[in-house]
Each structure stands twice: as structure tokens, then as C-alpha cells.
Design a protein around this motif. Structure first.
Motif, mmCIF file in Angstrom:
data_model
loop_
_atom_site.group_PDB
_atom_site.id
_atom_site.type_symbol
_atom_site.label_atom_id
_atom_site.label_comp_id
_atom_site.label_asym_id
_atom_site.label_seq_id
_atom_site.Cartn_x
_atom_site.Cartn_y
_atom_site.Cartn_z
ATOM 1 N N GLU A 102 0.857 -1.175 0.000
ATOM 2 C CA GLU A 102 0.000 0.000 0.000
ATOM 3 C C GLU A 102 0.901 1.235 0.000
ATOM 4 N N VAL A 103 0.457 2.294 -0.649
ATOM 5 C CA VAL A 103 1.253 3.527 -0.718
ATOM 6 C C VAL A 103 0.444 4.672 -0.137
ATOM 7 N N HIS A 104 1.008 5.325 0.858
ATOM 8 C CA HIS A 104 0.365 6.468 1.510
ATOM 9 C C HIS A 104 1.115 7.727 1.082
ATOM 10 N N LEU A 105 0.419 8.643 0.426
ATOM 11 C CA LEU A 105 1.053 9.833 -0.126
ATOM 12 C C LEU A 105 0.762 11.071 0.711
ATOM 13 N N ALA A 106 1.760 11.871 0.934
ATOM 14 C CA ALA A 106 1.685 13.273 1.347
ATOM 15 C C ALA A 106 0.669 13.567 2.444
ATOM 16 N N GLU A 107 1.084 13.363 3.669
ATOM 17 C CA GLU A 107 0.304 13.773 4.835
ATOM 18 C C GLU A 107 1.283 14.228 5.905
ATOM 19 N N THR A 108 1.129 15.451 6.384
ATOM 20 C CA THR A 108 2.075 15.972 7.368
ATOM 21 C C THR A 108 2.037 15.131 8.631
ATOM 22 N N GLY A 109 3.216 14.883 9.198
ATOM 23 C CA GLY A 109 3.326 14.082 10.400
ATOM 24 C C GLY A 109 3.311 12.594 10.142
ATOM 25 N N VAL A 110 3.070 12.194 8.902
ATOM 26 C CA VAL A 110 3.018 10.771 8.554
ATOM 27 C C VAL A 110 4.061 10.428 7.503
ATOM 28 N N THR A 111 4.087 11.183 6.418
ATOM 29 C CA THR A 111 5.026 10.907 5.333
ATOM 30 C C THR A 111 6.225 11.853 5.433
ATOM 31 N N PRO A 112 7.327 11.509 4.760
ATOM 32 C CA PRO A 112 8.480 12.421 4.764
ATOM 33 C C PRO A 112 8.136 13.759 4.118
ATOM 34 N N ASP A 113 8.835 14.779 4.543
ATOM 35 C CA ASP A 113 8.718 16.094 3.923
ATOM 36 C C ASP A 113 9.603 16.092 2.686
ATOM 37 N N GLU A 114 8.984 15.975 1.518
ATOM 38 C CA GLU A 114 9.737 15.963 0.261
ATOM 39 C C GLU A 114 9.521 17.236 -0.546
ATOM 40 N N GLY A 115 9.118 18.300 0.161
ATOM 41 C CA GLY A 115 8.968 19.576 -0.520
ATOM 42 C C GLY A 115 7.842 19.543 -1.527
ATOM 43 N N TYR A 116 8.140 19.983 -2.750
ATOM 44 C CA TYR A 116 7.136 20.073 -3.807
ATOM 45 C C TYR A 116 7.208 18.860 -4.726
ATOM 46 N N THR A 117 6.087 18.501 -5.274
ATOM 47 C CA THR A 117 6.061 17.520 -6.357
ATOM 48 C C THR A 117 6.245 18.316 -7.636
ATOM 49 N N ALA A 118 7.490 18.423 -8.074
ATOM 50 C CA ALA A 118 7.809 19.344 -9.166
ATOM 51 C C ALA A 118 9.138 18.962 -9.793
ATOM 52 N N GLY A 119 9.406 19.546 -10.958
ATOM 53 C CA GLY A 119 10.713 19.407 -11.584
ATOM 54 C C GLY A 119 11.055 18.011 -12.041
ATOM 55 N N SER A 120 10.042 17.180 -12.326
ATOM 56 C CA SER A 120 10.278 15.794 -12.743
ATOM 57 C C SER A 120 11.163 15.057 -11.744
ATOM 58 N N SER A 121 10.903 15.302 -10.445
ATOM 59 C CA SER A 121 11.789 14.754 -9.414
ATOM 60 C C SER A 121 11.187 13.609 -8.609
ATOM 61 N N SER A 122 9.948 13.231 -8.867
ATOM 62 C CA SER A 122 9.311 12.212 -8.038
ATOM 63 C C SER A 122 9.999 10.859 -8.160
ATOM 64 N N ILE A 123 10.342 10.461 -9.374
ATOM 65 C CA ILE A 123 11.016 9.169 -9.557
ATOM 66 C C ILE A 123 12.439 9.196 -8.989
#
Length: 739
Positions: A102-123
Motif C-alpha cells: 500500500e502507498v500512503h502519499l503526502a500527509e504531514t506528520g506521517v510521510t516524509p517532507d519531500e517539498g514540492y512535487t515538481a521538476g520531474s523529481s518524483s522518480i
């Protein structure tokens, strides 16, 4: 020392915010085929940037009580399929079935702080962080199981969430190995990764599960969210960027419109909360008629916009200066051209939405922001609240890459939730607000100058680019949120944001001995921020249009001219591939094919685009018939996902190139609806063919923005081939072809 942290099921489920229940589809009596043990190779390269502040395994994954794995990512799903790609790499390294992850995306206090989803950087950042964390977790699971089963690690096998002894047939699932704890150890090099030849999922075309929900019209987007007792709100936007509220008369509001709960006035911020959504729409219209605002200064005239932008630009900054651009070959002339791109909207099909609920202690926010942690910092600063008192959950929006109005809608909801605690407050923007208050992609100008030597190769090259900021995303500065500028104690922007995006790809990725690149920054009249691919759409449109012009001056085929200026084998490969893809294409009267190449940021993925157009010589009407792309993103994680991104990027860029332009007059944005701001419709969409060059031994790069830059230039070059008319100022319209 065993580095584990105890996590109770209750605590874990409370933290992630939901319970995920799985039911096996196969009988437990059926025998599951054990996979062969696949060799591993040590990874010694650089760990992703996302791991700098989240370097432990349990920041990226937890083992659930049934042995399945929950993976965490701070990235947001924008339609790029990051959830599926992350599931693939985790299942691969842990030898799990895909439905065991299971994949849990973007929730403060739960997932890492990865800044913005931008710049073709997700992969390269998030998916690779999960890969290394999963590989480290696998090694720790083997180590722990070895002690529990009294079996050497080399005699153990991982499969389907279990660790099994090949000698005794004893087996433990992952949860039994950990005994309720989590793996609390650092991810350090070397990381033992599965060899590429042993992959089951990575590189395959795994389809996204959420597509079916979208087709069925199920609840997917934030606009679909409903909570018990939820109320609705609208915000009355100022008359212009610099307008201030003079007075407002809401005394007759409750009499005129039913369901009014509360009107909130804070400086020039005006919001109204109602029982139902349409009541909020009517209330906002009523308050607009019964309010008075100061007049905002006029914008420059649309027809002289580019001259105005040049006139307000700062002194140029040198970006690159190699060789001597004055070394023009004897008897040779220099060639010059000037290109321009107007302001562009994000143009999200679904206007922004934000939901917030203040429970008296914690302010909970649901948002389709591309950066929930940075947005939380901005909203906390705006409200002067402690950061820990804000809890933000990412929910998909209608999709548009860049800094859209999502953050502003969330800020609206946050302000109103504090004034009316205990209820979920949903703020839905209107189409007019979405179109007129969007942080646009800035208008830009590119002036190019080059000379050719006796062999028809480029000897000198000079770029001058005029640009505003390409990112004023929310973060520590609260004024990056619209509302902050209109509250009782307004805060104005302190900085210009990220200027570097303006000259992205302004230095051609070609072998040119003498090159100079200068950037002229201006603070333009319209609100701007990040739009997909930042400045590279304009810089590559300009460079690749100019490359075709230079090829013609040199008497060379446009693709062969590019190949003559390249040594990078991967760049050559995508150009050679597009030649092959288009080799059998026949052209009728009034048709043309154009090409363009770029390496995104000059450091990441490669793409060559081709476009075929037909032009009615009498009316100038342009029909985009087909587009092709040959793309190299290094190692492909999800073939289906990356092709979807390339196709989507090309279509959006085609719409920019042929249709889109923000218009304004006096102090008003006039392109306030789809009629006044046309975009591609289904009838405009051509056939699109994408060829991916997989390089599993190269670094995995993102593909969300790689196809945007060359597409515009390919279309412009095709228009020239079909009509003999070179259009320098976007968008390319019938009027410009006939003019």
C-alpha cells in the motif's frame, strides 16, 4: 544491535488516518510458486536528496500486522502515476506481490517532507528513496529471521511477505519477524539492490488503479470530498491585484439568501459560510454588489507588452560565457531572431477547492497543493500558529503541473475554519476566480544570435532571455499565499522566488565553441509562479526554431544539422529514433513535418519531438495531424505511466503553442472563461506516437516535463514547412500565418 522501534497497531492506524483491509483472492490451500533467488549488486552511488531529512527505513515503510507493507511518500499524485511506480519498486526489492504494498502519499506528520512535487523529481527522489529503504529493510528482515529460524541467511528466501527456510520449510511473515516493531535503522551505502535482469515489475507497463475510478465517476478528487455536517463557503475576491476594501454592507444578506451561517471580514478578506454550496455562490454575488473597492492600477497595453517587459528589466546577468562570441569567421554574417511567449494559465479543468476543520486544537486541511509541507509552513505563518497545530492531507485535484490556486483555496478554508470551529468548511473557487487569480506562467522573450563557419557548423552563439520569476511557491514567506496580502495586517512578498527557472535550457545542448547566455529579469505586471517545465518550454521553442533556421542557412537537413553538433550517444539515439519513426510519412499539399530536440535541464532526460500539420492556405487554419516523440528517461520504472506523461505533456504544450494566451485590458484580466481563453478540445487532439528508449543501467529520471519543451518548437517548425511562414510570437494562429 537490532534497530527497531515499537509501534502498536492502534497508534500506527491513528497516525496514517485510515484502516486498509485486504482479502486474499486465492484459497490458502493453493500452493504459491516460490520465486528463484535473484542475485544482488551493491549500490554505491549518491542517495536521493529526499533521504537527507528522512534517512531511516521506517520513514519510508512500515510492516503491517498481516505482513503487508505500507510505503510512505511525500509526493503528491498529479496524474503522473507516482503511487503505482512507488508500489513497483517496493514490491520489487521486498519480493512482494503488488497488492501486498500500500502507498500512503503526502500527509504531514506521517510521510516524509519531500517539498514540492515538481521538476520531474518524483522518480529520482521519492521512488528511489523507497527503493533503497526497501532493499535495506529486506537485508534487516533476513538478518532477524536468520536468528529466529536458526538458519543461515543464504538458506533463507523472501517471497509474498514471508521469510522461509529452504531447509526446514519454517516460515515467518514480515510482521512475525519484527514482532510488532519497525525497522529504525539508517539507509547507508552500500545498498544491496536486486539485479535488473531479475525484475518482475520495474520496467513493465503496470496500469494505475485510480483510472478506473475516474472513468466510473467515483470519488477521486478533492472536489468530491464530503464530510458529515460539512458547510460551504466562497471568498469575495478584490476588484484587482492592488484593490482594497473600502466598505461592505451585508445587513440584508440573511434576508435575501437563506442558509447564511457567518460572514467573515478581515481587512480586505471577505468570506461567507453557508449551509449549501449554491447559497454560498449567491451570497458571494450579493456581497460583490454591496461592496466598494479601491481601483487597482492599469496593466500595460497588451499590444506593447513585450516592449514594456524589456523596459522594466534589470541589468543582464551572465549565465554562461565560454570562448569568444566576437570570433565571427571572415566573410560570414551573423544570424539573428527574436521569439516571445505570452502569459499562460495552468488552466485546470476543475477550479481550486480547499477543505479545513478546526477541532479547537488542531487545524486539519485537505488540499490538492503540490507541496503540503511548504504550504503548511506558509499557512502557519499567515495565521501565526504553531506548525504542529496544522495537519495537512493531500487529495488529488483536477491536475495541472505547477503552482496553481490550490494553496490559496486551502488558505481560504483555513481562515474560515478558525472563525467557525467544529465543522468541515469547503471552499470551492469559481471558474472566473480560477482564471483571473491564477499564478500564471510568465511571458518571456528570447533573442538569439549565431554565426556559421565554412563547414556550416555553428561557430558562435548568443542568448538573451527576458523573464520574470518561475516559482513563488508557498513556503516560509506567508505572502506567497494570496490571502496574506489582503488581511487586516497585510504582508507583501519579500522576494522574487526562483529566478533560475527562467534561463533553464537557455544554453543549447550542442557542441558550440563560443557561447554566451545572459538573463534579464523583470518584475512583471501579472501574478506568476511555476508552470510545467518552467522557462524551458520557451527557451527550447526559441533555440530549436532557430536551429531549423540555421540548418536552412547552412543548406543542411534539420536533423542532420543537429546530429553534427552532438557527441552524446543518448542524444543522438533519440534523434535517430525519430528519423526512423517519421521516415515513411507522406506529405500532401499544405502539410509539413517539424522536429525539435532537448535534454531537460541539460542534465536529465532526453526527448526529440516531431509534429505534422496541415495548413489551409486561404484561411490560415492549422490542423495538427500527428505528433511523435522518442524519449530516454534512463531506467524506466512504469512503461505505461511514462508514456501517459509524455503524451499528456505533448498535448498540453500543443495547446499552449496553438491556442493559449492570457489577455488583459485596463486593470482587468479579460480571459476569464474558456471562451476567452481557448484550450485544446477533443476535436483538436491528434494521433500521438511515443517510443521509449529503456536504459536500465542508467539513473531513473522523471518524465513529467521532458516532452513539453521540444513539442512547441516541433509544431512551429512544421508550420514553417507547411506554409513558408515562420511565427516568432506564440501562440501560432491563422492571423499570424496570413499576416
Amino acid at each position: 544491535m537490532i534497530e527497531l522501534s515499537k509501534t502498536s497497531r492502534r497508534k500506527f492506524l491513528r497516525n496514517i488516518g485510515y484502516i486498509s483491509v485486504g482479502f486474499p483472492l486465492l484459497s490458502s490451500n493453493l500452493v504459491v510458486q516460490e520465486p528463484e533467488v535473484v542475485a544482488r549488486v551493491n549500490f554505491e552511488g549518491d542517495l536521493p536528496g529526499s533521504m537527507r531529512n528522512a534517512s531511516k527505513v521506517n520513514a519510508w515503510l512500515h510492516v503491517l500486522e498481516d505482513g503487508r507493507v505500507m510505503v510512505f511518500s511525500g509526493k503528491v499524485e498529479l496524474g503522473q502515476g507516482i503511487r503505482t511506480a512507488i508500489r513497483q519498486v517496493a514490491a520489487e526489492e521486498l519480493d512482494l506481490e503488488l497488492d501486498q504494498v500500500e502507498v500512503h502519499l503526502a500527509e504531514t506528520g506521517v510521510t516524509p517532507d519531500e517539498g514540492y512535487t515538481a521538476g520531474s523529481s518524483s522518480i529520482p527522489n521519492s521512488a528511489m528513496s523507497v527503493r533503497y529503504a526497501a532493499a535495506t529493510a529486506r537485508q534487516k528482515l533476513l538478518e532477524l529471521a536468520s536468528a529466529k529460524l536458526n538458519t543461515a541467511e543464504e538458506d533463507l528466501i523472501l517471497y509474498n511477505g514471508k521469510v522461509k527456510s529452504k531447509k526446514s520449510n519454517q516460515a515467518l511473515n514480515f510482521a512475525e519477524v519484527l514482532e510488532g516493531a519497525q525497522i529504525d535503522m539508517e539507509v547507508t551505502k552500500p545498498v544491496p539492490l536486486k539485479i535488473k535482469s531479475g525484475y518482475r515489475y520495474v520496467g513493465k507497463a503496470i496500469h494505475r488503479k485510480d483510472i478506473e475510478k475516474m472513468v466510473r465517476g467515483e470519488e477521486v478528487y478533492i472536489q468530491d470530498l464530503r464530510f458529515p455536517g460539512m458547510v460551504h463557503a466562497r471568498v469575495l475576491r478584490p476588484a484587482g491585484y492592488q484593490s482594497k476594501l473600502v466598505k461592505i454592507d451585508g445587513s440584508g444578506l440573511s434576508t435575501a439568501i437563506s442558509g447564511i451561517i457567518k460572514t467573515v471580514v478581515n481587512g480586505s478578506f471577505v468570506g461567507v459560510i453557508t449551509e449549501r454550496e449554491y447559497q454560498a455562490v449567491k451570497a458571494e454575488a450579493y456581497l460583490r454588489k454591496h461592496s466598494e473597492w479601491t481601483t487597482s492600477p492599469s496593466f500595460p497595453k497588451q499590444e506593447t507588452l513585450f516592449a514594456h517587459l524589456k523596459s522594466i528589466a534589470e541589468k543582464p546577468q551572465s549565465i554562461r560565457n565560454e570562448g569568444d562570441i566576437t570570433t565571427i569567421p571572415n566573410g560570414k554574417e551573423t544570424f539573428k531572431a527574436s521569439y516571445a511567449k505570452p502569459y499562460l494559465k495552468h488552466g485546470s479543468i476543475g477550479p481550486a477547492c480547499g477543505i479545513a476543520m478546526y477541532d479547537g486544537e488542531i487545524l486539519h486541511i485537505w488540499s490538492h497543493s503540490q507541496g503540503i509541507y511548504p504550504m503548511r509552513r506558509a499557512i502557519a505563518a499567515m495565521l501565526k500558529m504553531e506548525l504542529e497545530k496544522l495537519h495537512v492531507i493531500a487529495v488529488p485535484g483536477a491536475g495541472c503541473f505547477g503552482h496553481s490556486t490550490a494553496d490559496d483555496a486551502a488558505a481560504d478554508a483555513a481562515i474560515l475554519a478558525l472563525s467557525y470551529p467544529g465543522k468541515h468548511i469547503r471552499v470551492q473557487w469559481s471558474r472566473q476566480d480560477e482564471h483571473t487569480w491564477d499564478p500564471y506562467g510568465t511571458a518571456m522573450i528570447m533573442e538569439l544570435e549565431a554565426s556559421l563557419d565554412a563547414n556550416g557548423k555553428i561557430k558562435t552563439w548568443k542568448t538573451d532571455v527576458w523573464t520574470d520569476s518561475h516559482s513563488i511557491r508557498p513556503d516560509n514567506d506567508p505572502a506567497t499565499l494570496l490571502d496574506t496580502r489582503y488581511l487586516e495586517n497585510p504582508v507583501q512578498l519579500k522576494g522574487r522566488g526562483y529566478l533560475g527557472g527562467g534561463h533553464r535550457n537557455a544554453d543549447p545542448y550542442y557542441n558550440i565553441p563560443n557561447m554566451q547566455v545572459n538573463a534579464h529579469f523583470f518584475n512583471g505586471p501579472l501574478r506568476v509562479s511555476s508552470l510545467r517545465s518552467l522557462g524551458s518550454y520557451t527557451t527550447i521553442f526559441s533555440i530549436e526554431s532557430f536551429m531549423d533556421e540555421l540548418a536552412e542557412k547552412a543548406g543542411k537537413d534539420p536533423l542532420e544539422f543537429r546530429l553534427a553538433h552532438l557527441e552524446d550517444a543518448r542524444a543522438i539515439a533519440v534523434i535517430t529514433k525519430i528519423q526512423e519513426m517519421c521516415s515513411g510519412e507522406k506529405l500532401e499539399e499544405g502539410e509539413g513535418i517539424g522536429y525539435a530536440f532537448s535534454r531537460y535541464k541539460n542534465t536529465t532526460a532526453y526527448a526529440t519531438a516531431a509534429a505534422k500539420v496541415s495548413i489551409d492556405r486561404a484561411s490560415g487554419t492549422i490542423k495538427l495531424l500527428k505528433m511523435w516523440a522518442a524519449v530516454d528517461v534512463g531506467e524506466i520504472i512504469n512503461l505505461d505511466g511514462i508514456i501517459n506523461q509524455i503524451e499528456g505533456g505533448m498535448l498540453q504544450a500543443a495547446s499552449w503553442t496553438l491556442k493559449e494566451e492570457v489577455t488583459f485590458e485596463d486593470n482587468k484580466i479579460t480571459s476569464s472563461d474558456w471562451r476567452k481563453y481557448p484550450v485544446f478540445r477533443f476535436s483538436d487532439i491528434p494521433e500521438v506516437e511515443v517510443a521509449m528508449i529503456d536504459r536500465p543501467n542508467e539513473a531513473a529520471e522523471g518524465g513529467g516535463e521532458v516532452s513539453m519543451p521540444p513539442t512547441g518548437a516541433a509544431i512551429a517548425n512544421a508550420v514553417y514547412k507547411a506554409s513558408g511562414k515562420r511565427v516568432y510570437n506564440l501562440p501560432i494562429t491563422a492571423e499570424k500565418i496570413l499576416g
